[in-house]
Design a protein around this motif. Structure first.
Motif, PDB file in Angstrom:
ATOM      1  N   PRO A  20       0.628  -1.031   0.088  1.00 56.29           N
ATOM      2  CA  PRO A  20      -0.037   0.018  -0.174  1.00 56.29           C
ATOM      3  C   PRO A  20       0.784   1.324   0.104  1.00 56.29           C
ATOM      4  O   PRO A  20       2.039   1.454   0.483  1.00 56.29           O
ATOM      5  N   ALA A  21       0.106   2.215  -0.541  1.00 60.73           N
ATOM      6  CA  ALA A  21       0.897   3.355  -0.798  1.00 60.73           C
ATOM      7  C   ALA A  21       0.927   4.396   0.641  1.00 60.73           C
ATOM      8  O   ALA A  21       0.051   4.112   1.579  1.00 60.73           O
ATOM      9  N   SER A  22       1.918   5.244   0.859  1.00 60.28           N
ATOM     10  CA  SER A  22       1.990   6.182   2.051  1.00 60.28           C
ATOM     11  C   SER A  22       0.668   7.385   1.817  1.00 60.28           C
ATOM     12  O   SER A  22       0.025   7.270   0.755  1.00 60.28           O
ATOM     13  N   LYS A  63      13.008  -5.123  12.757  1.00 65.70           N
ATOM     14  CA  LYS A  63      13.151  -5.225  11.522  1.00 65.70           C
ATOM     15  C   LYS A  63      12.266  -5.770  10.656  1.00 65.70           C
ATOM     16  O   LYS A  63      12.351  -5.655   9.339  1.00 65.70           O
ATOM     17  N   ASP A  64      11.208  -6.489  11.165  1.00 61.05           N
ATOM     18  CA  ASP A  64       9.926  -7.016  10.616  1.00 61.05           C
ATOM     19  C   ASP A  64       8.895  -6.102  10.204  1.00 61.05           C
ATOM     20  O   ASP A  64       7.960  -6.536   9.412  1.00 61.05           O
ATOM     21  N   TYR A  65       8.942  -4.950  10.457  1.00 60.74           N
ATOM     22  CA  TYR A  65       8.016  -3.765  10.200  1.00 60.74           C
ATOM     23  C   TYR A  65       7.925  -3.645   8.709  1.00 60.74           C
ATOM     24  O   TYR A  65       8.811  -3.175   8.001  1.00 60.74           O
ATOM     25  N   LEU A  66       6.574  -3.650   8.447  1.00 57.14           N
ATOM     26  CA  LEU A  66       6.217  -3.508   6.810  1.00 57.14           C
ATOM     27  C   LEU A  66       5.827  -1.950   6.852  1.00 57.14           C
ATOM     28  O   LEU A  66       6.320  -1.414   5.693  1.00 57.14           O
ATOM     29  N   SER A  67       5.184  -1.422   7.723  1.00 53.59           N
ATOM     30  CA  SER A  67       4.874  -0.163   7.727  1.00 53.59           C
ATOM     31  C   SER A  67       4.290   0.348   9.129  1.00 53.59           C
ATOM     32  O   SER A  67       4.288  -0.600   9.928  1.00 53.59           O
ATOM     33  N   ARG A  68       4.137   1.681   9.409  1.00 56.00           N
ATOM     34  CA  ARG A  68       3.390   1.885  10.718  1.00 56.00           C
ATOM     35  C   ARG A  68       2.466   2.915  10.310  1.00 56.00           C
ATOM     36  O   ARG A  68       2.370   3.787   9.314  1.00 56.00           O
ATOM     37  N   LEU A  69       1.336   2.950  11.167  1.00 53.14           N
ATOM     38  CA  LEU A  69       0.594   4.087  11.312  1.00 53.14           C
ATOM     39  C   LEU A  69       0.536   4.861  12.449  1.00 53.14           C
ATOM     40  O   LEU A  69       0.653   4.143  13.545  1.00 53.14           O
ATOM     41  N   LEU A  70       0.432   6.226  12.426  1.00 55.01           N
ATOM     42  CA  LEU A  70       0.483   7.057  13.437  1.00 55.01           C
ATOM     43  C   LEU A  70      -0.748   7.620  13.644  1.00 55.01           C
ATOM     44  O   LEU A  70      -1.362   8.299  12.293  1.00 55.01           O
ATOM     45  N   ALA A  71      -1.327   7.882  14.569  1.00 52.85           N
ATOM     46  CA  ALA A  71      -2.759   8.656  14.654  1.00 52.85           C
ATOM     47  C   ALA A  71      -2.741   9.550  15.938  1.00 52.85           C
ATOM     48  O   ALA A  71      -2.225   8.793  17.016  1.00 52.85           O
ATOM     49  N   THR A  81      -8.633  15.450   9.461  1.00 50.81           N
ATOM     50  CA  THR A  81      -9.879  15.972   9.869  1.00 50.81           C
ATOM     51  C   THR A  81      -9.866  17.166  10.854  1.00 50.81           C
ATOM     52  O   THR A  81      -8.776  17.359  11.372  1.00 50.81           O
ATOM     53  N   GLN A  82     -10.726  17.622  11.213  1.00 48.41           N
ATOM     54  CA  GLN A  82     -10.896  18.717  12.421  1.00 48.41           C
ATOM     55  C   GLN A  82     -10.606  18.040  13.614  1.00 48.41           C
ATOM     56  O   GLN A  82     -10.011  18.589  14.470  1.00 48.41           O
ATOM     57  N   GLN A  83     -10.834  16.676  13.722  1.00 48.83           N
ATOM     58  CA  GLN A  83     -10.743  16.057  14.858  1.00 48.83           C
ATOM     59  C   GLN A  83      -9.264  14.966  14.914  1.00 48.83           C
ATOM     60  O   GLN A  83      -8.984  14.914  16.205  1.00 48.83           O
ATOM     61  N   SER A  84      -8.773  14.757  14.016  1.00 50.08           N
ATOM     62  CA  SER A  84      -7.664  13.646  14.008  1.00 50.08           C
ATOM     63  C   SER A  84      -6.612  13.835  12.749  1.00 50.08           C
ATOM     64  O   SER A  84      -7.148  14.434  11.783  1.00 50.08           O
ATOM     65  N   VAL A  85      -5.429  13.336  12.997  1.00 48.91           N
ATOM     66  CA  VAL A  85      -4.545  13.240  11.885  1.00 48.91           C
ATOM     67  C   VAL A  85      -4.081  11.707  11.994  1.00 48.91           C
ATOM     68  O   VAL A  85      -3.937  11.069  13.053  1.00 48.91           O
ATOM     69  N   ILE A  86      -3.835  10.966  10.665  1.00 48.66           N
ATOM     70  CA  ILE A  86      -3.487   9.583  10.698  1.00 48.66           C
ATOM     71  C   ILE A  86      -2.629   9.461   9.429  1.00 48.66           C
ATOM     72  O   ILE A  86      -2.954  10.207   8.450  1.00 48.66           O
ATOM     73  N   ILE A  87      -1.732   9.069   9.870  1.00 48.71           N
ATOM     74  CA  ILE A  87      -0.272   8.995   8.892  1.00 48.71           C
ATOM     75  C   ILE A  87       0.021   7.455   8.462  1.00 48.71           C
ATOM     76  O   ILE A  87       0.218   6.781   9.504  1.00 48.71           O
ATOM     77  N   HIS A  88       0.289   7.021   7.286  1.00 46.72           N
ATOM     78  CA  HIS A  88       0.583   5.741   6.975  1.00 46.72           C
ATOM     79  C   HIS A  88       2.154   5.964   6.138  1.00 46.72           C
ATOM     80  O   HIS A  88       2.276   6.456   5.419  1.00 46.72           O
ATOM     81  N   GLN A  89       3.144   5.298   6.875  1.00 50.29           N
ATOM     82  CA  GLN A  89       4.533   5.183   6.218  1.00 50.29           C
ATOM     83  C   GLN A  89       5.128   3.857   6.080  1.00 50.29           C
ATOM     84  O   GLN A  89       5.151   3.126   7.202  1.00 50.29           O
TER      85      GLN A  89
END
Length: 411
Positions: free
Chosen positions: A347-349, A378-386, A354-362
Motif C-alpha cells: 500500500p502507498a503512504s 526489522k520485520d515492520y512493513l509499515s507504521r500507522l500514526l494517529a 480532519t478537524q478531529q484527527s490526523v492519521i499517517i501511513h508510512q
C-alpha cells in the motif's frame, strides 16, 4: 572552523536525517556556521544528504566514531573547535560525552552512558541501589556450561548490548536456552544476559533533562507479540497505567543518574503493581515515534533536545512553552511481516487530516523488496500514526485504516 556544530553518527536513520540535522542547522548562530557530521559510514551519509536542500551546509568527516580519542584527534587535525557535540545513536553516547566534555561543552556523564548501554551493568547498578528484584546472570561464549546456572527458568535471553527486540527470546528450559546460545554465537561472541521472566505490561517513559532537572514528557503503553519473542506491535500514548506510574518511573531514572538531553526508558508493571526497569536508551525514542511526538508537542521535539545540549535549562524552556508534558491522545500501530519473502504489492503512504484527527501511513518496505523475518522491529512493513484530542477518535480512525491495508507476497 571555530563556529562548528558536530553530529556524531553511526548508521543513517530517519531521526538523524529528517529530524536532528534540520534542527541542528536551525540552531547554528551565523551564516558561516558549519555542521560537521562525523561517521564511520561516510558514503551512506553522503547518499542520504546529497538529495537534501541543505546539503551544502554540511561537511562529512570519516573516523572511528566508537573511539572518542579518534574523534578528538580528527577534529584537532581539521582545526575544528565545536560549539556543540551531539549524537542520537545508542552506541555512541559514551564517545559523544567524552568528546563534548573535552571541549568543555554540555555533556552527559560518560560513565552513565556506558552503564545504560550495557544491560548487565545497568542491572548491577540498579541492584546495588536496591532498585532491582529479578535475578540475572551473564553467559559467555567461552564458557557455555548451563549446568552452572544459578537462575531458574523461564528466563529472557538477550545480548548484553543489544538493540530493540533483536535476539531477545524467552527460554523455558535448558534445551531452548542452549539452542538460542548456539544460534546467537554463530556470528558473534557478545555475552548474553539472562534474567528471570517478569510478566506484566510494558510502558515507556520519555524524559527531557538539562543535567540538573529531569522532567517526564509522557509515555506509551506497549502491546507486544506473544513470547518467545517480544516485538512491539502497538503503542498508546499516556494511558491511565502510564500516568499512574509516571512519578515512580521518573524517580528511578533520577536515582540511577539520567540527566542531560532526551532519554527513552522501558518498564514492566507487574500484576502485583511492581515496577521493573527493562532498559534505558539515552537518546530519543525511535521507530517513528519521535516524529509522532514532534507532531503532537506544542514545541519542536528535535529543536528542544538540541537546545538542551546547548546548555538551555528546563526552566527556560518551561517559561517559553509552559509544561513540557505532551497531553494529546495518540497511538502508533506497526504492520509486521507474516513471513519471509519478496513483496509483490504494497500500500502507498498517505496522510489524512480532519478537524478531529490526523492519521499517517508510512511504508517501511517497498514493492519487490525481499525481506527475512527476524522476530524484531526489522520485520515492520509499515507504521500507522494517529493523534487527536479524543482517544476514541484515534482508535476509530486507526481501526478503519488498518483494515484497508493489503500486503501481498510472492509464494
Amino acid at each position: 572552523m571555530y563556529d562548528s556544530t558536530v553530529l556524531i553518527s553511526h548508521v543513517v536513520n530517519d531521526a538523524v536525517i529528517d529530524g536532528f540535522i534540520p534542527a541542528l542547522l536551525e540552531s547554528m548562530n551565523t551564516p558561516d556556521s558549519q555542521l560537521i557530521v562525523m561517521t564511520d559510514h561516510k558514503d551512506s551519509h553522503m547518499d542520504a544528504l546529497i538529495k537534501m536542500p541543505f546539503g551544502a551546509q554540511i561537511s562529512i568527516l570519516e573516523c572511528d566514531v566508537f573511539n572518542p580519542l579518534a574523534i578528538i584527534d580528527t577534529l584537532n587535525n581539521y582545526h575544528i573547535l565545536p560549539n556543540l557535540v551531539f549524537s542520537n545513536s545508542d552506541h555512541l553516547q559514551a564517545s559523544t560525552a567524552v568528546v563534548a566534555d573535552f571541549f568543555n561543552l554540555p555533556s552527559k556523564d560518560w560513565r552513565h552512558c556506558i552503564v545504560f548501554k550495557d544491560k548487565h551493568l545497568t542491572r548491577k547498578q540498579l541492584n546495588s541501589a536496591d532498585l532491582y528484584k529479578p535475578t540475572y546472570q551473564l553467559l559467555s561464549a567461552k564458557d557455555l556450561n548451563l549446568d552452572t546456572l544459578t537462575i531458574g527458568f523461564p528466563v529472557v535471553a538477550k545480548p548484553k548490548q543489544g538493540v530493540a527486540s533483536m535476539h531477545v527470546q524467552l527460554c523455558t528450559d535448558k534445551n531452548e536456552l542452549l539452542t538460542y546460545c548456539q544460534n546467537f554465537w554463530q556470528s558473534t561472541t557478545i555475552p548474553i544476559l539472562l534474567e528471570s521472566y517478569v510478566p506484566g505490561t510494558l510502558i515507556t517513559l520519555e524524559t527531557l533533562g538539562d543535567g540538573e532537572t529531569l522532567v517526564a514528557v509522557g509515555g506509551f503503553e506497549v502491546t507486544l507479540t506473544e513470547p518467545p519473542h517480544f516485538v512491539e506491535l502497538d503503542a498508546v500514548w499516556n494511558t491511565p497505567l502510564c500516568l499512574r506510574y509516571r512519578d515512580t518511573c521518573l524517580s528511578i531514572l533520577q536515582d540511577i543518574g539520567v540527566g542531560l538531553g532526551v532519554c527513552h526508558s522501558e518498564f514492566i508493571i507487574t500484576p502485583k503493581e511492581e515496577v521493573h526497569l527493562v532498559e534505558i536508551n539515552y537518546r530519543s525514542i525511535g521507530d517513528g515515534r519521535e516524529f509522532l511526538l514532534n507532531d503532537m508537542a506544542h514545541y519542536s521535539w528535535f529543536d528542544t533536545i538540541v537546545r538542551l545540549h546547548q546548555g538551555v535549562k528546563i526552566a527556560e524552556l518551561e517559561a517559553e512553552f509552559g509544561q513540557l508534558a505532551i497531553n494529546t491522545h495518540a497511538r502508533i500501530h506497526y504492520i509486521t511481516t507474516p513471513q519471509s519473502g519478496t513483496i509483490r504489492s504494497a500500500p502507498a503512504s498517505f496522510k489524512k487530516q480532519t478537524q478531529q484527527s490526523v492519521i499517517i501511513h508510512q511504508p517501511l518496505k517497498k514493492q519487490h523488496q525481499t525481506i527475512q523475518r527476524t522476530h524484531s522491529n526489522k520485520d515492520y512493513l509499515s507504521r500507522l500514526l494517529a493523534y487527536s484530542d479524543c482517544a476514541n477518535t484515534v482508535d476509530a480512525v486507526l481501526k478503519d485504516a488498518i483494515k484497508d491495508l493489503q500486503w501481498q507476497f510472492e509464494s
